[in-house]
Write an enzyme that holds these catalytic residues in place. Structure first.
Site, PDB file in Angstrom:
ATOM      1  N   HIS A  15     -19.771 -57.240   4.741  1.00 48.45           N
ATOM      2  CA  HIS A  15     -19.382 -58.472   5.458  1.00 48.45           C
ATOM      3  C   HIS A  15     -19.810 -59.710   4.670  1.00 48.45           C
ATOM      4  CE1 HIS A  15     -18.127 -56.558   9.257  1.00 48.45           C
ATOM      5  NE2 HIS A  15     -19.068 -55.672   8.991  1.00 48.45           N
ATOM      6  N   ASP A 116     -17.480 -64.498  11.374  1.00 45.04           N
ATOM      7  CA  ASP A 116     -16.959 -63.123  11.375  1.00 45.04           C
ATOM      8  C   ASP A 116     -16.672 -62.775  12.836  1.00 45.04           C
ATOM      9  OD1 ASP A 116     -17.242 -60.116  11.701  1.00 45.04           O
ATOM     10  OD2 ASP A 116     -17.472 -60.246   9.537  1.00 45.04           O
TER      11      ASP A 116
END
Length: 476
Positions: A15, A116
């Site tokens: 990520h 995110d």
């Protein structure tokens, strides 16, 4: 004061790297911005590894406009698996995020925060502070169309997906007709924790100022059109959609043992088997893969990850007796990790058996490598449907109901991809898609146009710190 964009990735190196690549892309085309990246820290920092530390140091050195802020560790016992730690860490870190954003705003013009989607709970902070909030969606537009439509589906459906007959078709905007099997497992059962997390996350995305998607127009034309036409949020307003892909991780420059082996193989002769960091198999499944590869008589490079309780066993103990010796002229087996994108970039690679993770799909497309699909979890069965049925750039590997694939099936699909006319057609199609991917990020390409629109949308916003505490943003 400099204009600043704050990026907030979910926990985990994958990520983080994805968000850093987005940050680099923003700076390449909007060099006047500075980028600040918030990093979640797990309790006791047990899982922080040296490679992540080195990556952060290297990025800071090469890109002085990218700065990292570590969110202080919180004292909780984590109960979810590592890839979902964010769902526990993020909500409990919101008070720190609130403080950090206020602090950043005192020295720069804070233009926007990009979250995110696993960090959706942080939108409570950004909404309270009235900071423009965007999401970076690292899967494709097809999954995003399903995801944004999810609250509508939840509201209107008379029964949960888990209770649908297996042959009942599911029609959703922008997608080919789905079966129950194609639908993500995590969104099938309203009594599960994952279902409600996804529902809350989808609602947060609907309320954002924009969603940045790692895809490009030519790849997912139908899904992107459905999103932009507002079909996925029929009862409300769809946020601005910015398709800025393909955004890929950098190619590795360090020498890896498998790269020198690939140098000695003929052009487009090797099949790569790689299933992502979560793609771990039982000993029985590893044995079937080995038998299938041997039966196919094709050259192969296989990245092996076993179930955790098998980690102590050697490759010789994990795989069929004599397999490594019998296949040493044609195959190479690597344990746990190899530089996947760099391998796909190599001239000797001619096919790719993949778990259908979105990053892996984009890497294969950008290198023009045809695929065999073996989805394992999350949205990967939906991705398979798009690759096989819509785009026709992959073959479908048939598995049993419990997900098990036998060696004969694998051997037949590998031979079909590498030797048949259908395999040749798939190769031709994906080479055309490779050209489209390059055009999207080239001068005047659709992704560059969207990236400019994204930058312009930030420049139009008044800086948050220049507003009075009660001043509403007119663009909400």
């Amino acid at each position: 004061m400099k204009d600043t964009i704050v990026l907030y990735p979910a926990y985990g190196s994958g990520h983080l790297m994805s968000m850093v690549e987005l940050g680099k892309l923003i700076l390449t085309h909007h060099p006047s911005f500075s980028i600040k990246i918030l990093i979640l820290t797990p309790p006791n920092n047990k899982n922080n590894n040296d490679s992540t530390t080195q990556y952060i140091a290297s990025t800071s050195n090469k890109f002085p406009s990218i700065n990292f802020h570590f969110i202080p560790s919180i004292s909780i016992t984590l109960t979810l698996p590592p890839h979902l730690y964010t769902l526990e860490l993020s909500p409990r870190s919101n008070h720190y995020v609130h403080h950090i954003l206020q602090s950043i705003s005192k020295t720069t013009n804070l233009k926007a925060v990009i979250l995110d989607f696993l960090n959706f709970s942080a939108s409570q902070v950004t909404n309270t502070l009235e900071i423009p909030t965007y999401f970076y969606y690292t899967s494709g537009a097809s999954l995003l169309s399903l995801f944004l439509h999810f609250p509508t589906f939840h509201q209107k459906s008379t029964k949960p997906i888990k209770d649908f007959d297996i042959h009942t078709p599911i029609d959703l905007p922008g997608l080919p007709r789905l079966s129950v099997d194609d639908y993500p497992n995590e969104a099938k059962d309203p009594s599960s924790q994952s279902y409600h997390i996804l529902l809350e996350s989808a609602k947060s995305l609907r309320e954002s100022d924009g969603i940045i998607v790692n895809t490009f127009d030519e790849l997912e034309r139908k899904a992107i059109k459905a999103l932009r036409d507002g079909l996925c949020v029929p009862e409300g307003i769809t946020p601005m959609i910015f398709c800025i892909g393909p955004v890929l991780s950098s190619l590795y420059e360090d020498e890896n043992i498998c790269m020198s082996w690939l140098d000695s193989q003929p052009s487009q002769s090797v099949v790569l088997l790689s299933f992502g960091s979560m793609g771990r198999f039982s000993k029985a499944q590893l044995n079937e893969i080995a038998l299938g590869l041997e039966k196919s008589k094709q050259r192969f490079l296989w990245i092996v990850r076993s179930e955790l309780d098998l980690d102590e066993l050697s490759l010789n103990e994990l795989l069929p007796e004599g397999f490594l010796e019998r296949t040493k002229e044609k195959g190479m087996v690597v344990r746990n990790w190899a530089p996947q994108r760099t391998i796909l970039n190599h001239d000797s690679i001619g096919g790719f058996v993949t778990h259908c993770g979105w990053n892996s799909i984009l890497e294969a497309i950008c290198e023009g490598v045809p695929m065999i699909t073996w989805p394992l979890y999350a949205e990967q069965k939906l991705n398979r449907l798009i690759l096989v049925q819509e785009l026709k750039i992959a073959l479908k590997l048939n598995e049993s109901e419990d997900g098990f694939v036998n060696g004969t099936e694998l051997a037949e699909r590998v031979m079909e991809l590498m030797e048949s006319d259908k395999g040749k057609e798939i190769r031709e199609k994906i080479l055309k898609m490779k050209i489209s991917a390059k055009e999207a990020i080239g001068g005047g390409g659709s992704s560059l146009v969207d990236l400019k629109k994204l930058g312009d949308s930030w420049k139009e916003h008044d800086s948050w710190n220049n507003l009075s505490p009660n001043s509403p943003f007119l663009f909400r």
